[in-house]
Design an enzyme around this catalytic site. Structure first.
Site: not given
Ligand code: NAD
Length: 298
Positions: A171, A239
């Site tokens: 990744k 990050k």
């Molecule tokens: P986001 O910030 O939209 O979602 C993260 C969620 O986790 C939030 O709703 C937050 O409230 C929740 N959260 C945080 N701490 C928490 C806790 N202690 N308990 C319960 N819930 C908690 O992020 P995202 O875009 O959905 O990304 C999530 C992961 O996937 C990241 O690591 C990101 O790098 C990865 N990712 C994102 C994408 C993208 O296009 N958005 C693509 C591939 C990978």
């Protein structure tokens, strides 16, 4: 029926959990903010009021959280996943985090009798909605096989790439490629705009040649239309660039272009643009150019 505890219902987690519900899984979700839990319940899932509630009784726990400390807290914290798990439970961490943290989580999981996979994804919000994410999985082959039906529900390309942490290493390479692509796309669009070339026609023909890419297909319109609503937030790509630059340094691998893009991403985050989509790299690039362009005095 298989019960899945789903922790982290953000941009990615919410549609992934929805697809699991649609496929017939019993999904019990938890998120820091209640609105996301309410949306899951509206979609036919069950809401949990804590990590503990999402974990107890689940056959599989999936975490989709922002960063390494979030995963460490949720999994190994006082009332976290491992404190509430049962022997044989499968924990699939689909967040993008440091490979060494994934290995630590797998080690403490094993002590608690929990089978752990690191399974970060690529494909963005649209891939999460369509259920055709690319999923790179690290861990034991038998656990990968056990997770197959669930991973294939949210993913289109699901590959076991090696032992614990390997999914995160792949990744990190993915994020390096995407960031570099985005920056060069931003530079190309700024360049085309400076010459007043028809952008729609330009993008159409570029897509058909060697310059074509998924980044071009998915992100050119964001740049042309100045629509930087996320998507994938620059703060998260920042990050990820930290993860890949640190890991490359540790391995003695030199990544000059990746490091340059990492600095541009860092600049956007530092000036307060961290919540824009990563196509926001265009914003900085065009500002830098236009400041100097005699054709566009501002
Ligand atoms: P986001 O910030 O939209 O979602 C993260 C969620 O986790 C939030 O709703 C937050 O409230 C929740 N959260 C945080 N701490 C928490 C806790 N202690 N308990 C319960 N819930 C908690 O992020 P995202 O875009 O959905 O990304 C999530 C992961 O996937 C990241 O690591 C990101 O790098 C990865 N990712 C994102 C994408 C993208 O296009 N958005 C693509 C591939 C990978």
């Amino acid at each position: 029926m298989t019960t899945i505890g789903f922790i982290g219902l953000g941009i990615m987690g919410a549609p992934m959990a929805a697809n699991l519900i649609d496929a017939g899984y019993d999904v019990i979700g938890f998120n820091l903010t209640q609105d996301k839990i309410d949306a899951l319940v509206k979609h036919g899932g069950r809401g949990a009021s804590s990590v503990a509630e999402a974990t107890k009784g689940a056959d599989i726990v999936i975490t989709m959280l922002p960063d390494s400390p979030d995963v460490t807290d949720v999994v190994t914290g006082a009332d976290g996943v491992l404190a509430n798990s049962h022997s044989g439970q499968l924990l699939i961490d689909m967040s993008t985090i440091q490979p060494d943290v994934s290995r630590q989580v797998a080690a403490v999981g094993a002590e608690a009798g929990v089978r752990v996979l690191d399974a970060p994804v690529s494909g963005g919000e649209s891939g999460a909605i369509k259920g055709n994410l690319s999923i790179m999985v690290g861990g034991e082959a038998a656990d990968f096989a056990a997770a197959g039906p669930v991973l294939n529900t949210v993913g289109g390309t699901v590959v076991h790439v090696g032992p614990h942490g390997s999914g995160q290493t792949v990744k990190a390479a993915n994020q390096l490629i995407v960031a570099g692509n985005l920056q060069l796309l931003a530079e190309a669009i700024a360049f085309l705009e400076a010459f007043g070339v028809d952008l729609e026609a330009s993008v159409q023909v570029l897509r058909g040649g060697l310059a074509g890419s998924t980044v071009l297909d998915r992100k050119a319109a964001n740049m042309v239309n100045r629509d930087f609503s996320p998507g994938f937030r620059l703060a998260l790509h920042h990050k990820d660039m930290g993860i890949v630059t640190a890991a490359a340094r540790e391995a003695g691998v030199v990544i000059p272009l990746g490091s340059a893009v990492a600095q541009l991403v860092a600049a956007l985050v530092a000036r307060g643009d961290g919540n824009l989509d990563h196509s926001g790299l265009f914003k900085l690039t065009s500002e830098l150019s236009h400041e100097l362009s005699p054709a566009d005095p501002r």
